[in-house]
Write a protein that holds these residues in place. Structure first.
Motif, PDB file in Angstrom:
ATOM      1  N   LEU A  61      29.135  57.074  32.280  1.00 37.00           N
ATOM      2  CA  LEU A  61      29.967  56.036  32.878  1.00 37.00           C
ATOM      3  C   LEU A  61      30.476  55.063  31.812  1.00 37.00           C
ATOM      4  O   LEU A  61      31.633  54.638  31.842  1.00 37.00           O
ATOM      5  CB  LEU A  61      29.183  55.294  33.958  1.00 37.00           C
ATOM      6  CG  LEU A  61      28.964  56.065  35.260  1.00 37.00           C
ATOM      7  CD1 LEU A  61      28.090  55.272  36.218  1.00 37.00           C
ATOM      8  CD2 LEU A  61      30.297  56.401  35.928  1.00 37.00           C
ATOM      9  N   VAL A 125      29.443  49.928  36.405  1.00 38.98           N
ATOM     10  CA  VAL A 125      29.877  50.742  37.535  1.00 38.98           C
ATOM     11  C   VAL A 125      30.512  49.868  38.610  1.00 38.98           C
ATOM     12  O   VAL A 125      31.609  50.130  39.096  1.00 38.98           O
ATOM     13  CB  VAL A 125      28.680  51.513  38.124  1.00 38.98           C
ATOM     14  CG1 VAL A 125      29.119  52.372  39.290  1.00 38.98           C
ATOM     15  CG2 VAL A 125      28.009  52.358  37.047  1.00 38.98           C
ATOM     16  N   ALA A 129      34.581  49.854  39.464  1.00 44.95           N
ATOM     17  CA  ALA A 129      34.918  50.527  40.716  1.00 44.95           C
ATOM     18  C   ALA A 129      35.613  49.587  41.696  1.00 44.95           C
ATOM     19  O   ALA A 129      36.635  49.931  42.296  1.00 44.95           O
ATOM     20  CB  ALA A 129      33.664  51.116  41.350  1.00 44.95           C
ATOM     21  N   GLN A 267      33.446  60.563  36.867  1.00 44.86           N
ATOM     22  CA  GLN A 267      33.297  59.150  37.231  1.00 44.86           C
ATOM     23  C   GLN A 267      33.096  58.986  38.725  1.00 44.86           C
ATOM     24  O   GLN A 267      32.218  58.231  39.172  1.00 44.86           O
ATOM     25  CB  GLN A 267      34.543  58.387  36.768  1.00 44.86           C
ATOM     26  CG  GLN A 267      34.412  56.889  36.768  1.00 44.86           C
ATOM     27  CD  GLN A 267      35.636  56.243  36.154  1.00 44.86           C
ATOM     28  OE1 GLN A 267      36.764  56.678  36.342  1.00 44.86           O
ATOM     29  NE2 GLN A 267      35.426  55.176  35.413  1.00 44.86           N
ATOM     30  N   GLU A 271      29.558  57.489  40.081  1.00 44.92           N
ATOM     31  CA  GLU A 271      29.653  56.199  40.760  1.00 44.92           C
ATOM     32  C   GLU A 271      29.175  56.316  42.200  1.00 44.92           C
ATOM     33  O   GLU A 271      28.411  55.469  42.690  1.00 44.92           O
ATOM     34  CB  GLU A 271      31.095  55.683  40.730  1.00 44.92           C
ATOM     35  CG  GLU A 271      31.536  55.153  39.378  1.00 44.92           C
ATOM     36  CD  GLU A 271      32.958  54.636  39.409  1.00 44.92           C
ATOM     37  OE1 GLU A 271      33.619  54.785  40.460  1.00 44.92           O
ATOM     38  OE2 GLU A 271      33.407  54.089  38.391  1.00 44.92           O
TER      39      GLU A 271
END
Length: 530
Positions: A61, A125, A129, A267, A271
Motif C-alpha cells: 500500500l 490506507v 481511500a 490497492q 484496502e
C-alpha cells in the motif's frame, strides 16, 4: 486461520464491489460490515496478526501510494509535510500519553506513551481511500498523502522506544533519538540503493511482464531488508517507490499500462481487506475487558479520542499560520491557505489498521514476567480511536467540504496546462516529422502520408484548447474534437465486433483476436484519456 483470512479477503472484495456499484464509501461500509459481523452470536472473532499488517499489507500500500505521488509536489511542500509527518505524531504521542496516564489507572507513563505512539499516525490506507472518493483539492491531497507516507515511520519509531521502556528495557532520550536517526538514515539508504537497483534491472530486462512481476515483490523485499538492518521499512519503501515513480516516465508504454492496472487492483484488494479486518476485531477487543469498569473505559475513551482529534486541529491551524507570521520568506513563497482548506486537513485524521497492528503487537508480559500494565485498556482505546475517527471523519467530511465550500480548480488548471504542453509537443512532433521526411529519398514515400500525419498532429494540438474553451451547453453542439472522438469510437466498436465475428466463425483464432484487440484497446484508451 488461513481459511478464515481467505474468506475475509473474498468477502471484503465483494463488499467493496457492491459499495462502488452504488457509490457508497467502501471504507466506511467495510468497517461497519465488520462491526456488524462481530456482533453475530457464535461468530468467532478473527484476531489481527501484527506481522500480517506490517509485512504483508502495509508495504504494497505504501508502494502504490508512493508510485502515484509526485516527488516535485512533495519537495515543494516539504515544510508543511514535515510538520505533519514528524512533528504532529510526536506531539500526539505526548498529549495522548499524558491524558491516558491520568484517565487509566493501570497505565504507567511508558505504557501511556506507547498508546500515544500507537494512535499518533493517520493511516495511509484511510487517508488515501477516503480522500480520493471525496475529490479533495490536490494541495490538500498532497499534504495528506505526504503525511501518511512518512508519519508511520515517526510513530513506529516512537512506539519502539516507549515500548522498550514499558517492558523494562533501558531507554533514554539519547537512545531514542539515536534509534530514530538510525531508522531514518537506514531507510533512506536501503530504499535508495534497492530502488536504483530495481530500476536498472527493469530497464535492462525490457520485458513489461517481468518488470511488473518485480514491482509486485519489490516492496516486501525492501521493507524486510530495511527492518533487518534496523532501518525504517516504511521510509525505505516510500523512497524506492518515489524514485521508481519518477523513473516510470522513461519506461515503455506497455510497462506503464500494466503497472497501473496491476497496482490499482492490488490497492483495491488490500484496502478492502484492511478495512473489513478492522471491524472484525470487535469481539477480540471486548473479550479482554472482563472485570474492567465500563465507566472508566467510557471516560478514558472519550478523553483519548477527543485528545487525538483536538491536538491535530490545534497543531494544523497553529503551523498553518504561525510560520507565516514569523517568516517573510514563507509569506512570499507559499500561498496563504484558506481556513476551510486548513480545517479539512485538520479533520482528515482517520486512523487505520497499522495502529491496531501495533496495539496487538504489545506483549502480554514485561521482561520481569509481570503482566504488561493496562494492555487490555490500551488495545480497547486504540480500537475506539481507529473506529471513532474512521466513522466520525469519514461520515462528516463530505458534509464539511460542502458547507465550507472547498472548491478545487485542479481540473481547469490541469486542462490549461495540458493544452499549453500539447501545443509545444505538437510543434516538436511537426518538426521531427519535417526532419524525417527531409531525410527520405525523393519519391520514396507518398505525399499523402505526411499530410495525414500533419492533420492528425494538428487535431491533437487543437483538441485540448477546444475542450478547455467550449462546452456542449454553450454552443449547442459538439466541438470538432468531441465529434472526432465519438465517430472514431464508433469505428473502433465496429472493428471490434467484426474481429469477434470472424473469431466465432473460425476465420481467425483467439491469439490473432487478442493481438488486434490490444491495438484497438490502446487507441480507445488514448481517445478516452480524460
Amino acid at each position: 486461520m488461513s481459511a478464515s483470512l481467505l474468506a475475509v479477503l473474498v468477502v471484503s472484495v465483494l463488499l467493496a464491489a457492491i459499495a462502488r456499484r452504488y457509490d457508497v464509501s467502501a471504507p466506511l461500509a467495510l468497517v461497519l460490515a465488520g462491526l456488524a459481523a462481530g456482533t453475530i452470536p457464535g461468530l468467532s472473532g478473527i484476531e489481527l496478526e501484527p506481522e500480517l499488517v506490517l509485512f504483508v499489507i502495509l508495504p504494497p500500500l505504501l508502494w502504490s501510494a508512493g508510485l502515484e505521488s509526485s516527488y516535485v509536489a512533495l519537495r515543494r511542500n516539504a515544510r508543511p509535510i514535515g510538520l505533519l509527518a514528524v512533528g504532529l505524531p510526536l506531539a500526539t504521542t505526548f498529549a495522548v500519553g499524558v491524558v491516558a496516564f491520568h484517565t487509566v489507572p493501570e497505565l504507567t507513563v511508558a505504557a501511556a506513551l506507547t498508546l500515544g505512539a500507537i494512535v499518533a499516525p493517520p493511516d495511509a490506507v484511510s487517508a488515501a481511500a477516503i480522500g480520493r472518493r471525496l475529490g479533495l483539492p490536490r494541495q490538500v491531497m498532497t499534504l495528506l498523502g505526504g503525511e501518511s507516507l512518512l508519519n508511520d515511520a515517526t510513530a513506529l519509531t516512537a512506539y519502539k522506544v516507549a515500548l522498550a521502556a514499558a517492558i523494562g528495557t533501558a531507554a533514554t532520550w539519547g537512545s531514542g533519538l539515536g534509534t530514530f536517526a538510525l531508522a531514518a538514515a537506514g531507510g533512506v539508504a536501503v530504499g535508495g540503493a534497492i530502488g536504483w537497483l530495481i530500476d536498472y534491472v527493469r530497464t535492462w530486462l525490457d520485458d513489461p511482464l517481468v518488470e511488473s512481476a518485480i514491482g509486485l515483490v519489490a516492496p516486501f523485499i525492501i521493507y524486510f531488508v530495511a527492518e533487518e538492518v534496523h532501518g525504517s521499512g516504511v521510509i525505505a519503501v516510500v523512497v524506492a517507490a518515489l524514485l521508481l515513480g519518477q523513473r516510470s516516465v522513461r519506461a515503455t508504454y506497455a510497462t506503464r499500462l500494466q503497472d497501473t492496472a496491476v497496482w490499482k487492483a492490488v490497492q483495491l484488494v488490500l484496502e478492502s481487506f484492511a478495512f473489513l479486518l478492522i471491524g472484525l476485531q470487535l469481539p477480540t477487543v471486548v473479550s479482554e475487558l472482563a472485570g474492567i469498569r465500563a465507566s472508566t473505559l467510557a471516560i478514558a475513551s472519550a478523553a483519548v479520542l477527543a485528545t487525538v482529534i483536538g491536538i491535530r486541529i490545534a497543531w494544523v491551524f497553529a503551523f498553518a499560520y504561525l510560520p507565516r507570521l514569523l517568516s517573510r520568506r514563507i509569506r512570499e513563497e507559499e500561498p496563504r491557505p484558506t481556513p476551510a482548506q486548513v480545517f479539512v486537513v485538520a479533520w482528515a485524521g482517520m486512523r487505520g489498521v497499522v495502529s491496531l497492528a501495533a496495539a496487538f503487537a504489545v506483549p502480554t508480559t514485561t521482561l520481569s514476567g509481570e503482566e504488561f500494565p493496562g494492555r487490555p485498556q490500551l488495545v480497547f482505546l486504540t480500537f475506539v480511536v481507529v473506529v471513532g475517527t474512521l466513522l466520525l471523519h469519514g461520515l462528516t467530511l463530505p458534509w464539511i467540504i460542502k458547507v465550507l465550500d472547498v472548491p478545487s480548480d485542479d481540473l481547469h488548471r490541469d486542462a490549461l496546462e495540458t493544452a499549453a504542453a500539447q501545443t509545444k509537443a505538437a510543434r516538436a512532433a511537426a518538426q521531427r516529422l519535417d526532419d524525417m521526411v527531409a531525410e527520405q529519398k525523393p519519391g520514396s514515400i507518398s505525399e499523402y502520408t505526411p499530410k495525414v500525419l500533419r492533420a492528425w498532429n494538428e487535431r491533437r494540438s487543437q483538441a485540448a484548447w477546444e475542450e478547455l474553451g467550449r462546452s456542449d451547453e454553450e454552443i449547442g453542439h459538439e466541438s470538432p474534437a468531441a465529434t472526432f472522438r465519438r465517430l472514431r469510437l464508433g469505428m473502433l466498436a465496429a472493428e471490434r465486433e467484426e474481429f469477434i465475428r470472424q473469431r466465432d466463425a473460425g476465420t481467425i483464432d483467439d491469439e490473432v483476436l487478442r493481438t488486434v484487440l490490444r491495438g484497438l484497446d490502446l487507441e480507445e484508451a488514448a481517445l478516452n484519456r480524460d
